[in-house]
Design a protein around this motif. Structure first.
Motif, PDB file in Angstrom:
ATOM      1  N   ALA A   1      -5.988   2.632   2.127  1.00  0.00           N
ATOM      2  CA  ALA A   1      -6.990   3.341   1.914  1.00  0.00           C
ATOM      3  C   ALA A   1      -8.206   4.639   3.186  1.00  0.00           C
ATOM      4  O   ALA A   1      -7.360   5.529   2.337  1.00  0.00           O
ATOM      5  CB  ALA A   1      -7.406   3.130   0.462  1.00  0.00           C
TER       6      ALA A   1
ATOM      7  N   PHE B   1       0.592   3.990  -3.124  1.00  0.00           N
ATOM      8  CA  PHE B   1       0.801   5.555  -2.547  1.00  0.00           C
ATOM      9  C   PHE B   1       1.135   6.345  -2.497  1.00  0.00           C
ATOM     10  O   PHE B   1       0.791   7.226  -2.912  1.00  0.00           O
ATOM     11  CB  PHE B   1      -0.400   5.722  -0.716  1.00  0.00           C
ATOM     12  CG  PHE B   1      -1.606   4.672  -0.835  1.00  0.00           C
ATOM     13  CD1 PHE B   1      -2.531   4.982  -2.082  1.00  0.00           C
ATOM     14  CD2 PHE B   1      -1.852   4.181  -0.055  1.00  0.00           C
ATOM     15  CE1 PHE B   1      -3.640   4.163  -1.824  1.00  0.00           C
ATOM     16  CE2 PHE B   1      -3.211   2.697   0.225  1.00  0.00           C
ATOM     17  CZ  PHE B   1      -3.774   3.117  -0.958  1.00  0.00           C
TER      18      PHE B   1
ATOM     19  N   LEU C   1      -8.198   8.806   1.851  1.00  0.00           N
ATOM     20  CA  LEU C   1      -8.983   8.375   0.251  1.00  0.00           C
ATOM     21  C   LEU C   1     -10.422   8.042   0.782  1.00  0.00           C
ATOM     22  O   LEU C   1     -11.128   8.258   2.205  1.00  0.00           O
ATOM     23  CB  LEU C   1      -8.715   6.957  -0.479  1.00  0.00           C
ATOM     24  CG  LEU C   1      -6.625   7.128  -1.324  1.00  0.00           C
ATOM     25  CD1 LEU C   1      -6.079   6.598  -1.697  1.00  0.00           C
ATOM     26  CD2 LEU C   1      -7.171   8.819  -1.355  1.00  0.00           C
TER      27      LEU C   1
ATOM     28  N   ALA D   1       0.475  -0.773  -0.082  1.00  0.00           N
ATOM     29  CA  ALA D   1      -0.198  -0.127  -0.210  1.00  0.00           C
ATOM     30  C   ALA D   1       0.648   1.420  -0.107  1.00  0.00           C
ATOM     31  O   ALA D   1       0.467   2.717  -0.930  1.00  0.00           O
ATOM     32  CB  ALA D   1      -1.066   0.567   1.282  1.00  0.00           C
TER      33      ALA D   1
ATOM     34  N   VAL E   1     -12.962   6.067   0.188  1.00  0.00           N
ATOM     35  CA  VAL E   1     -13.184   4.394  -0.223  1.00  0.00           C
ATOM     36  C   VAL E   1     -15.121   4.090   0.047  1.00  0.00           C
ATOM     37  O   VAL E   1     -15.200   4.611   0.786  1.00  0.00           O
ATOM     38  CB  VAL E   1     -12.548   3.914   0.956  1.00  0.00           C
ATOM     39  CG1 VAL E   1     -12.888   2.235   0.797  1.00  0.00           C
ATOM     40  CG2 VAL E   1     -10.806   3.870   1.107  1.00  0.00           C
TER      41      VAL E   1
END
Length: 179
Positions: free
Chosen positions: A80, A34, A85, A30, A87
């Motif tokens: 996330a 990212f 973010l 991740a 999601v």
């Protein structure tokens, strides 16, 4: 992409650091994904899909390690969300279904879910079983252009989610490990 954020999305500093822990292993992926996704708008809706094997048997059935792909997906949803973010939980039911032993809020039953979900990004990927590891590939896709905004690849120890035994069963066959 007018109005996109120019800053890089990053994960919080605090994290799990247990060696062999699947969630900690996915954190590396991740971060890799990212840290290279500078063009993503953090306010735009993102869906995280199940990480599937790179090739399915006969193109139809999921393999024995289906739970692994689902758990990688769940960890990516966590990271996330923690990265700020937007999601979207596309598996959310329109109402809570209460049964005698459980409260069901998520489903994979297509008939029970909304037929349309407004998305700007998809986070998806595949994994391939290697002799001693799992090769995991992730990609962040911008819709509707289908352009890749970021990608990540890493090897995870094969025993990251379960202990490696002397004898294991895969695809209805027995495999003898090292002694």
């Amino acid at each position: 992409m007018a109005g996109c954020a120019s800053q890089t999305t990053s994960l919080p500093v605090e994290s799990t650091r247990q060696l062999g822990n699947l969630h900690a292993q996915v954190e590396r992926l991740a971060r890799q994904l990212f840290d290279t996704s500078g063009r993503i708008n953090p306010d735009a809706p993102l869906a995280v899909g199940t990480i599937l094997p790179s090739h399915l048997q006969n193109g139809k059935s999921l393999p024995e390690f289906q739970a692994l792909g689902v758990q990688i997906q769940e960890s990516l949803v966590t990271f996330a969300t923690q990265a700020g973010l937007n999601v979207v939980e596309f598996k959310a039911l329109p109402a809570v279904h209460i049964t005698a032993g459980q409260d069901v809020m998520l489903s994979r039953d297509v008939e029970a879910l909304s037929s349309e979900v407004n998305l700007q990004y998809l986070l998806t990927g595949t994994y391939s079983e290697q002799e001693q590891s799992l090769l995991v590939n992730l990609r962040l896709i911008e819709l509707p252009s289908k352009r890749l905004l970021a990608a990540a690849t890493d090897y995870l120890p094969k025993d990251v989610a379960w202990a490696q035994g002397k004898v294991t069963s895969r695809n209805q066959m027995l495999y003898r490990g090292e002694y």
